[in-house]
Motif scaffolding. Structure first.
Motif: not given
Length: 329
Positions: A235-263
């Motif tokens: 889950s994303v908990c960041a409230e600041d606009g910039g931090q919220y966007s950065a947090a969403l980008e981290f989630v995108e990387v975490l859920l990417s095919k590249e990362v998911q194939e390595s779990v």
């Protein structure tokens, strides 16, 4: 000799003055470049990892560290991974400390108050008010395991429940429509008794699969597909606009095919991808994902109620069986 020093003193002083002037002129340029570089790298994304249930093998925190390096290579931010227990995370939030991203399993009700929407993602168990606030980045499974059986003669007398941290084995067995009074033992004791022949079958989790493999024990395993709550959410908990966007980008990387194939490296399963080849046990779990689960924001009191209903269901209470299924998603 004195005449020589007097001869070179004036040219030397002139050169020294020129050098000082040049350094003075260049310093602001280097100073700006240094400041800009530090500013670009000054952002910190704070990610909390909570192991609220046993994983597969290895560390989920270390796995997230590897994801952090991928993210950092694509973004001008440093990712700080902090490992928490459910209790320490709840205490930190109560003191006003909030992460930008949090990774956790069901049963941490305080996260419902700090999670923010995940636009573009849909997962029913992660919804609040119709919007998705949590999405699984990996999952486990419940299994029926045996060293010598063919799964046709499971009884309360020859089967033991492996009770690992954060796992709802009793609920999984009840929803699977097993019935009777089963022995329940801590995970290590349960698999020792399975190997030793005290029990023919064991109901456990993906962690038990890896335990038995580590012991080089020959066994068969069948996934229980009626229910699972073994989801590691983000889950994303960041409230600041910039931090919220950065947090969403981290989630995108975490859920990417590249990362998911390595779990597979941590012995877990992906929600969105088929990642196992040549591993019949986990391939079977991939083919048949769980048909029911609980909310990502399940409260501890609700979990205790589910466990109680499961016990009553195993003991033949039809009313409790109906209530139990009504509590699931």
């Amino acid at each position: 000799m004195g005449r020589f020093f007097r001869a070179v003193r004036l040219p030397f002083l002139c050169l020294l003055c020129l050098a000082i002037a040049a350094i003075a002129c260049l310093y602001p340029v280097f100073g700006v470049e240094q400041k800009e570089t530090e500013s670009e790298r000054a952002g910190i994304l704070r990610v909390w990892q909570i192991d609220s249930f046993e994983g597969g093998r290895g560390s989920r925190a270390l796995f997230l560290n590897s994801v952090a390096r991928i993210y950092e290579n694509k973004n001008n931010m440093f990712v700080l991974i902090t490992t928490h227990t459910p209790e320490s995370a709840a205490n930190a939030v109560a003191e006003g400390q909030l992460p930008d991203v949090i990774s956790y399993g069901p049963g941490l009700e305080f996260i419902a108050d700090i999670a923010r929407p995940l636009p573009g993602y849909t997962f029913d168990a992660g919804k609040l008010g119709g919007e998705t606030f949590a999405y699984p980045w990996c999952r486990g499974s419940y299994f029926l395991l045996t060293g010598e059986g063919d799964f046709s003669d499971v009884t309360p007398q020859n089967t033991v429940f492996s009770i690992g941290r954060g796992a709802s084995v009793t609920v999984a067995a009840a929803v699977e429509e097993y019935a009777g009074t089963y022995a329940a033992e801590p995970s290590v004791q349960a698999y020792v008794d399975l190997i030793g022949g005290k029990y023919r079958y064991m109901i456990g989790t993906q962690r038990d699969v890896w335990r038995l493999r580590t012991r080089a024990y020959t066994f068969s395993a069948r996934p229980l597909t009626a229910f699972s709550d073994l989801f590691q959410y983000v889950s994303v908990c960041a409230e600041d606009g910039g931090q919220y966007s950065a947090a969403l980008e981290f989630v995108e990387v975490l859920l990417s095919k590249e990362v998911q194939e390595s779990v597979t490296s941590i012995g877990m399963l992906s929600i969105d991808y088929t990642i196992y080849t040549g591993d019949e046990i986990f391939m079977a779990a991939e083919r048949e994902p769980p048909r029911s689960t609980v909310s990502a924001f399940l409260t501890l009191s609700a979990r205790r109620e589910l466990e109680q209903l499961a016990e009553e269901t195993l003991n033949g209470d039809k009313s409790s069986a109906k209530k139990l299924k009504n509590c699931l998603l």
